[in-house]
Design a protein around this motif. Structure first.
Motif, PDB file in Angstrom:
ATOM      1  N   VAL A 134      65.154  23.030  41.178  1.00  0.00           N
ATOM      2  CA  VAL A 134      64.933  22.722  39.763  1.00  0.00           C
ATOM      3  C   VAL A 134      63.749  23.529  39.248  1.00  0.00           C
ATOM      4  CG1 VAL A 134      64.478  20.921  38.051  1.00  0.00           C
ATOM      5  CG2 VAL A 134      65.796  20.377  40.105  1.00  0.00           C
ATOM      6  N   LYS A 135      63.987  24.377  38.277  1.00  0.00           N
ATOM      7  CA  LYS A 135      62.902  25.143  37.661  1.00  0.00           C
ATOM      8  C   LYS A 135      62.132  24.220  36.715  1.00  0.00           C
ATOM      9  CE  LYS A 135      63.694  29.389  36.449  1.00  0.00           C
ATOM     10  NZ  LYS A 135      64.156  30.617  35.709  1.00  0.00           N
ATOM     11  N   ILE A 136      60.800  24.263  36.813  1.00  0.00           N
ATOM     12  CA  ILE A 136      59.954  23.325  36.070  1.00  0.00           C
ATOM     13  C   ILE A 136      59.131  24.066  35.008  1.00  0.00           C
ATOM     14  CG2 ILE A 136      58.134  21.583  36.239  1.00  0.00           C
ATOM     15  CD1 ILE A 136      60.643  20.714  37.635  1.00  0.00           C
ATOM     16  N   GLY A 137      58.981  23.426  33.854  1.00  0.00           N
ATOM     17  CA  GLY A 137      58.144  23.980  32.791  1.00  0.00           C
ATOM     18  C   GLY A 137      58.918  24.203  31.508  1.00  0.00           C
ATOM     19  N   LYS A 138      58.194  24.352  30.419  1.00  0.00           N
ATOM     20  CA  LYS A 138      58.823  24.552  29.120  1.00  0.00           C
ATOM     21  C   LYS A 138      59.195  26.011  28.878  1.00  0.00           C
ATOM     22  CE  LYS A 138      57.104  22.138  25.669  1.00  0.00           C
ATOM     23  NZ  LYS A 138      56.150  21.555  24.695  1.00  0.00           N
ATOM     24  N   LYS A 139      58.652  26.912  29.692  1.00  0.00           N
ATOM     25  CA  LYS A 139      58.954  28.336  29.563  1.00  0.00           C
ATOM     26  C   LYS A 139      59.324  28.909  30.934  1.00  0.00           C
ATOM     27  CE  LYS A 139      55.795  29.437  25.705  1.00  0.00           C
ATOM     28  NZ  LYS A 139      54.989  28.220  25.616  1.00  0.00           N
ATOM     29  N   SER A 140      60.286  29.828  30.940  1.00  0.00           N
ATOM     30  CA  SER A 140      60.657  30.509  32.181  1.00  0.00           C
ATOM     31  C   SER A 140      60.217  31.966  32.150  1.00  0.00           C
ATOM     32  CB  SER A 140      62.172  30.413  32.406  1.00  0.00           C
ATOM     33  OG  SER A 140      62.874  30.933  31.302  1.00  0.00           O
ATOM     34  N   TYR A 141      59.285  32.279  31.281  1.00  0.00           N
ATOM     35  CA  TYR A 141      58.709  33.621  31.200  1.00  0.00           C
ATOM     36  C   TYR A 141      57.191  33.492  31.194  1.00  0.00           C
ATOM     37  CZ  TYR A 141      58.539  32.150  26.303  1.00  0.00           C
ATOM     38  OH  TYR A 141      58.324  31.433  25.146  1.00  0.00           O
ATOM     39  N   ASP A 142      56.517  34.526  31.725  1.00  0.00           N
ATOM     40  CA  ASP A 142      55.061  34.441  31.853  1.00  0.00           C
ATOM     41  C   ASP A 142      54.361  35.148  30.689  1.00  0.00           C
ATOM     42  OD1 ASP A 142      54.736  37.250  32.385  1.00  0.00           O
ATOM     43  OD2 ASP A 142      55.356  36.900  34.454  1.00  0.00           O
ATOM     44  N   PRO A 143      53.042  35.061  30.617  1.00  0.00           N
ATOM     45  CA  PRO A 143      52.301  35.653  29.486  1.00  0.00           C
ATOM     46  C   PRO A 143      52.448  37.164  29.357  1.00  0.00           C
ATOM     47  CG  PRO A 143      50.938  34.054  30.632  1.00  0.00           C
ATOM     48  CD  PRO A 143      52.158  34.251  31.474  1.00  0.00           C
ATOM     49  N   ASP A 144      52.839  37.847  30.443  1.00  0.00           N
ATOM     50  CA  ASP A 144      52.984  39.300  30.392  1.00  0.00           C
ATOM     51  C   ASP A 144      54.379  39.743  29.959  1.00  0.00           C
ATOM     52  OD1 ASP A 144      50.400  39.546  31.191  1.00  0.00           O
ATOM     53  OD2 ASP A 144      50.854  40.015  33.292  1.00  0.00           O
ATOM     54  N   ALA A 145      55.267  38.798  29.700  1.00  0.00           N
ATOM     55  CA  ALA A 145      56.650  39.146  29.380  1.00  0.00           C
ATOM     56  C   ALA A 145      56.738  39.860  28.032  1.00  0.00           C
ATOM     57  CB  ALA A 145      57.510  37.886  29.355  1.00  0.00           C
ATOM     58  N   SER A 146      57.629  40.837  27.969  1.00  0.00           N
ATOM     59  CA  SER A 146      57.870  41.557  26.724  1.00  0.00           C
ATOM     60  C   SER A 146      58.677  40.677  25.775  1.00  0.00           C
ATOM     61  CB  SER A 146      58.636  42.846  27.007  1.00  0.00           C
ATOM     62  OG  SER A 146      59.934  42.546  27.516  1.00  0.00           O
ATOM     63  N   ALA A 147      58.724  41.076  24.519  1.00  0.00           N
ATOM     64  CA  ALA A 147      59.501  40.321  23.530  1.00  0.00           C
ATOM     65  C   ALA A 147      60.975  40.273  23.936  1.00  0.00           C
ATOM     66  CB  ALA A 147      59.341  40.957  22.153  1.00  0.00           C
ATOM     67  N   GLU A 148      61.464  41.355  24.490  1.00  0.00           N
ATOM     68  CA  GLU A 148      62.860  41.398  24.935  1.00  0.00           C
ATOM     69  C   GLU A 148      63.096  40.425  26.090  1.00  0.00           C
ATOM     70  OE1 GLU A 148      66.118  44.656  26.639  1.00  0.00           O
ATOM     71  OE2 GLU A 148      64.023  45.232  26.308  1.00  0.00           O
ATOM     72  N   LYS A 149      62.153  40.386  27.041  1.00  0.00           N
ATOM     73  CA  LYS A 149      62.263  39.479  28.181  1.00  0.00           C
ATOM     74  C   LYS A 149      62.202  38.021  27.724  1.00  0.00           C
ATOM     75  CE  LYS A 149      62.200  38.397  32.620  1.00  0.00           C
ATOM     76  NZ  LYS A 149      63.348  38.642  33.530  1.00  0.00           N
ATOM     77  N   ILE A 150      61.320  37.739  26.792  1.00  0.00           N
ATOM     78  CA  ILE A 150      61.194  36.373  26.265  1.00  0.00           C
ATOM     79  C   ILE A 150      62.508  35.918  25.640  1.00  0.00           C
ATOM     80  CG2 ILE A 150      60.075  34.954  24.504  1.00  0.00           C
ATOM     81  CD1 ILE A 150      57.527  36.587  24.993  1.00  0.00           C
ATOM     82  N   GLN A 151      63.077  36.756  24.812  1.00  0.00           N
ATOM     83  CA  GLN A 151      64.323  36.404  24.154  1.00  0.00           C
ATOM     84  C   GLN A 151      65.459  36.231  25.156  1.00  0.00           C
ATOM     85  OE1 GLN A 151      64.564  35.520  20.971  1.00  0.00           O
ATOM     86  NE2 GLN A 151      66.661  34.924  21.514  1.00  0.00           N
ATOM     87  N   GLN A 152      65.454  37.070  26.176  1.00  0.00           N
ATOM     88  CA  GLN A 152      66.474  36.972  27.219  1.00  0.00           C
ATOM     89  C   GLN A 152      66.396  35.636  27.947  1.00  0.00           C
ATOM     90  OE1 GLN A 152      65.791  39.020  30.982  1.00  0.00           O
ATOM     91  NE2 GLN A 152      67.818  39.966  30.832  1.00  0.00           N
ATOM     92  N   GLN A 153      65.186  35.236  28.292  1.00  0.00           N
ATOM     93  CA  GLN A 153      65.008  33.976  29.022  1.00  0.00           C
ATOM     94  C   GLN A 153      65.337  32.776  28.149  1.00  0.00           C
ATOM     95  OE1 GLN A 153      64.267  33.505  32.347  1.00  0.00           O
ATOM     96  NE2 GLN A 153      64.649  35.701  32.422  1.00  0.00           N
TER      97      GLN A 153
END
Length: 400
Positions: A126-145
């Motif tokens: 089970v993946k935990i947390g409200k976000k599955s991307y970290d602070p270094d993620a690009s805008a494209e990566k954020i949208q993908q996740q």
């Protein structure tokens, strides 16, 4: 399968297409892996070493070095930080790094296999947390996740995969990440409950034990502000065989299972394959698991029960009918301060009764996947949110 559900006797061997020469030094693909990179789909799949440990190939920078640094920080011999020392008990044991003799630059993280002690392990990631991307993620990566599971921020966790033993058919049923991503707020509890259902009934004992394990992890998070965890998971394992339960010894014999899960209903105990002690007082009921030590039990009753000047009625065994058989419940009708003889009788009755009770099942919950752990100076509120919501969903299962 679009549903993300599959069934079968044992976990199928992966279709590799890579050739057995890809597996160094007698290693094999990790047969009970339920999520993450797998051999046959990725060359970064998990391996099982001949000595029984798990090998996780180091990912490309920056993820791989970041995860390696995390393990070295927590398990390093020079670590004296009590926060990290306490964290160790919630992680698989880190056993250093390993590289095959044929490819010394191909580095693997070597970890304890927490499923090894179980006969029929039921496993969930089970993946935990409200976000599955970290602070270094690009805008494209954020949208993908976000697009993978838009409800992540509201729900706070995501089921990545499950492998559940069905006792009646002596087989496993598997649920992959497509199943988890299909769960909504309305179907979340039912969907998660499939991990605790053995084909005949809901294992409320495993649910209750899982809640306790998560609460222990939550307690650590509420007292630390050193790290923030992104895209990290909890790995759940419990014994699927109703005739066996794991012991603390990874290689020791298995003992008869004792499912648990009891709740209080008025003046009676509703038993779900458990053994509880219940004290009655003028202020309400106080209950405790019989598996606790006698000293802890007595301390509990001194605190909650023996305040008024009343008398003690000795332990009495009562039967309570249950879906899966007869559950012996202990009722301690205590109403006052015991004298010396009564304490001795209480000890005698308790020791006699507890010797007849089987042990509760073992449930293991471990934190895994640390390629996105970042230093912080505040609490990891998003991870905490996910833990609390997961506890709430599991508690609702017990309350039904």
């Amino acid at each position: 399968m679009e549903s993300g559900v599959s069934a079968g006797g044992q976990a199928p061997a992966p279709s590799l297409g890579l050739g057995l020469h890809r597996f160094p030094n007698g290693c094999t693909p990790l047969s009970h892996q339920v999520a993450g990179h797998k051999y046959g789909k990725s060359e970064l799949g998990m391996l099982q070493h001949p000595d029984g440990t798990v090998l996780k190939q180091l990912q490309p920078p920056p993820r791989g070095p970041r995860e390696m640094n995390f393990y070295n920080m927590v398990f390093g011999s020079s670590c004296h930080d009590h926060v990290f020392l306490e964290l160790r008990k919630f992680l698989p044991k880190f056993l250093g790094t390993w590289a095959p003799t044929t490819a010394p630059n191909e580095l693997y993280i070597k970890l304890e296999d927490v499923t090894r002690r179980f006969s029929k392990p039921c496993i969930m990631d089970v993946k935990i947390g409200k976000k599955s991307y970290d602070p270094d993620a690009s805008a494209e990566k954020i949208q993908q996740q976000i697009s993978k599971y838009p409800l992540m921020e509201e729900i706070g966790f995501l089921v990545l995969g499950m492998r559940v033993y069905q006792f009646s058919s002596d087989s496993y049923v598997a649920f992959d990440q497509r199943y988890g991503r299909g769960l909504t707020k309305e179907t979340l509890k039912e969907g998660l409950s499939k991990f605790f259902h053995n084909g005949s009934y809901l294992r409320k004992d495993a649910v209750a034990a899982s809640i306790q394990e998560i609460e222990n992890i939550l307690h650590w998070f509420e007292r630390q502000s050193n790290l923030c965890f992104y895209a990290s998971s909890l790995l759940f394992v419990y014994e699927g065989s109703s005739e066996l339960t794991a012991t603390g010894d990874s290689h020791g014999p298995l003992k008869p299972a004792a499912p648990k899960g009891v709740r209080r209903t008025g003046e009676l105990m509703e038993c779900n394959n458990n053994f509880h002690m219940m004290g009655s007082t003028e202020n309400g009921l106080v209950e405790a698991t019989v598996g606790q030590s006698l000293s802890n039990m007595y301390a509990l009753h001194r605190k909650g029960c023996f305040r008024a000047h009343q008398s003690v009625v000795p332990l009495q065994l009562k039967n309570a009918e249950q879906d899966h058989g007869i559950c012996k419940c202990l009722t301690l009708i205590s109403a006052g301060q015991p004298n010396g003889n009564e304490i001795k009788q209480l000890e005698k009755d308790f020791i006699h009764t507890s010797s007849m009770l089987p042990e509760p099942p073992e449930v293991v919950v471990r934190m895994i996947d640390f390629a996105h752990v970042f230093p912080s100076n505040t609490k990891d509120e998003e991870y905490i949110y996910g833990l609390k919501h997961l506890i709430s969903v599991l508690q609702n299962m017990l309350d039904d």
